[in-house]
Enzyme design. Sequence first.
Site, PDB file in Angstrom:
ATOM      1  N   GLU A 255       0.824  -1.213   0.000  1.00  0.00           N
ATOM      2  CA  GLU A 255       0.000   0.000   0.000  1.00  0.00           C
ATOM      3  C   GLU A 255       0.857   1.261   0.000  1.00  0.00           C
ATOM      4  O   GLU A 255       0.648   2.187   0.785  1.00  0.00           O
ATOM      5  CB  GLU A 255      -0.956  -0.019   1.203  1.00  0.00           C
TER       6      GLU A 255
ATOM      7  N   ASP B  56      -8.572  -8.811   4.243  1.00  0.00           N
ATOM      8  CA  ASP B  56      -8.334  -7.709   5.165  1.00  0.00           C
ATOM      9  C   ASP B  56      -9.418  -7.594   6.235  1.00  0.00           C
ATOM     10  O   ASP B  56     -10.243  -6.693   6.164  1.00  0.00           O
ATOM     11  CB  ASP B  56      -8.271  -6.398   4.359  1.00  0.00           C
TER      12      ASP B  56
ATOM     13  N   GLU C 138     -12.576  -2.019  12.193  1.00  0.00           N
ATOM     14  CA  GLU C 138     -12.611  -1.315  10.919  1.00  0.00           C
ATOM     15  C   GLU C 138     -13.772  -1.775  10.026  1.00  0.00           C
ATOM     16  O   GLU C 138     -14.523  -0.959   9.500  1.00  0.00           O
ATOM     17  CB  GLU C 138     -11.272  -1.512  10.191  1.00  0.00           C
TER      18      GLU C 138
HETATM   19  C1  GCU Z   1      -6.075  -2.063   5.910  1.00  0.00           C
HETATM   20  C2  GCU Z   1      -6.403  -0.720   6.500  1.00  0.00           C
HETATM   21  C3  GCU Z   1      -5.245   0.217   6.392  1.00  0.00           C
HETATM   22  C4  GCU Z   1      -3.997  -0.431   6.978  1.00  0.00           C
HETATM   23  C5  GCU Z   1      -3.747  -1.768   6.325  1.00  0.00           C
HETATM   24  C6  GCU Z   1      -2.626  -2.558   6.951  1.00  0.00           C
HETATM   25  O1  GCU Z   1      -5.974  -1.982   4.536  1.00  0.00           O
HETATM   26  O2  GCU Z   1      -7.527  -0.176   5.848  1.00  0.00           O
HETATM   27  O3  GCU Z   1      -5.569   1.388   7.081  1.00  0.00           O
HETATM   28  O4  GCU Z   1      -2.891   0.383   6.817  1.00  0.00           O
HETATM   29  O5  GCU Z   1      -4.892  -2.564   6.437  1.00  0.00           O
HETATM   30  O6  GCU Z   1      -2.943  -3.530   7.652  1.00  0.00           O
HETATM   31  O7  GCU Z   1      -1.482  -2.256   6.759  1.00  0.00           O
END
Ligand code: GCU
Length: 662
Positions: free
Chosen positions: A270, A349, A377
């Site tokens: 990400e 997730d 979440e």
């Molecule tokens: C999810 C979450 C993110 C977080 C990511 C992670 O995608 O929405 O906010 O950073 O998990 O676990 O790294």
Amino acid sequence: MGFEQAWLVYAKREVSAQWAGVHTICTEQRGRITEHAAAELRTAFSQITGEELILCSRLPETEETGCILLKLADGRREGGYHLYEEKGNLRIEASDEAGLLYGAFELIKQLQLGSAFDGMDICKDPVMPLRMLNHWDNMDGSIERGYSGESFFFDHNEILVDERTVTYARLLASVGINGAVINNVNVKDAATWLITDRYFEKLRQLSAVFGDYGIRLFLSLNYAAPIELGELTSADPLSEEVREWWKRRMKLVFEQVPNLGGFLIKADSEGRPGPFTYGRTHADGANMIAEAVKPYGGLIIWRCFVYNCMQDWRDYQTDRARSGYDNFTGLDGLFHDNVILQIKNGPMDFQVREPVHPLFGGLKASNQILEVQIAQEYTGQQRHVCYLIPMFKEVLAFCTYAAGADDTVEEIVSGRTFRQTKCGMAAVANTGNDENWTGHDLAAANLYGFGRLAFEPSASAEELAREWIIRTFGGDKEVLEVLLFILMNSWKAYEMYNAPLGIGWMVNPNYHYGPNVDGYEYDRWGTYHRADHMGIGVDRSRNGTGYAGLYREPNASMYDNLESCPDELLLFFHHVPYTHRLKSGKTVIQHIYDTHFEGVELVDEMVERFEGLEGRLPEKAYRRMLERFRHQKEHAREWRDQINTYFYRKSGIADEKGRKIY
Ligand code: GCU
């Protein structure tokens, strides 16, 4: 009522003569942790029984009763304890000070629960070596996926160490948690500087507070720190210059911050930097930093949440669910001994329902930590009640067939399958600076239950909920019965009115709250449901992405075949027509309608029963929960109606029971 004390509220209660007769704590131990164990016992007794315990270093006279003895003795695992009654005294024996502290909290728990004093005999050794919380706190004070206020660790790029830090450490220790990562895995801006002298002084203080309660401090690390701190132009793990940089830096950090446990790292995920930039593997990246922290006994916890987040929704071959497995199984056995791979419970997730991550069972020669998310979440963001311990129990009980027929996830992360000591469980934390720590008062049951579960996975979800309720709200039978009913039904209810049959998502993009069936359908995140007018689901069988085949047999075949795939995960593994019949005998479309109507009815029942508790709970807590329950009631309807309407419009098939669909 001191809501910040959570389940350590120590309300005065009627106790038996023996409990009331406890008057002295005897210990020859002088360590900081033992001092805190004794202090905690004194606070608890003074507030519960009214007795001010005397602290002394001598052993009781032969005829004397009413003493608590804290004593180090060999024979237990790290953190284990034996608490027993003998001739009117209570003895706590442990091999280390953490064990004495956990034994003291066990004793306090028994006092809160009103257990019998005579014949008390409790022996416990923590089943998982590492029992950790991961905070996703940013240094500006915000919390990524935080639903209970702001951070209590950071504010305006400064580290906070105050009364709340101490209470936090007490709460964690009381449920056996022994490690905490205080900053977000997405390490940016000021957080990159946590490993510089800008923050050493405060980290030292924080680490000392944690250390007093047997908790190790961990930090999340920026893989590109050498560059972002302005010292190098590369973070290539095979470059000598980079390796030397990390060695120097880690020497400094560990010298300056005693009791530091190590680092958590999110790399190549990400948008975070990682070894891929240099054409290197995750093993190269992790090992470089592991080597640098090894002289200080440091651990590198490396996350396996690595996937392509720039996917094309038109592409039916790329499967995000496969990515963790595909990125890491080839590296099994290549990681250094002080590297631990941290794996989310499911391959996507933290959805309300996912299969267990296939890396559990896929890896045989790597240390592993199971990562769960108690920050809700995707499970109602601490506005809906969702007690997650039943889900975690299912994950732990899942048989991976890694080495034999008994190799559950619990066996693996407890170190039994592969004889490991660097393994355990981590939870993305659900706490913030709200007075009650977790926003929704009932969300604290997840914090409590998580710690207890990692320490003692054989405890049932109900037992943990029961303990938590009594410790937090006292012994009122009606309160216990109603809150237990609510907690134990909450995950089930949430799943019923959420995305159906394991398909997940269907939430509003970015903030992930509230229904939006197509919210992520034409997006880049790899999270699709593939619904059209005929059917729904992602084909992850051998005819599709082949994901089902990543499991060991017999799991692979079970998921691959439509006939044997469990109903609750059907749409995760298969694309089927709406008229497909489930094992329950219902068609998929009828199942969608039924669960969504029934899920809302279950919430209505929960809320109605909760309203009956007025006057039996502290007024402020009751009001706080009531407000959330009212919202949940409304919002569950929104979920029900959007999902039902969407699928009615897509399929054109009416509800057999003729209920209102828009
Ligand atoms: C999810 C979450 C993110 C977080 C990511 C992670 O995608 O929405 O906010 O950073 O998990 O676990 O790294």
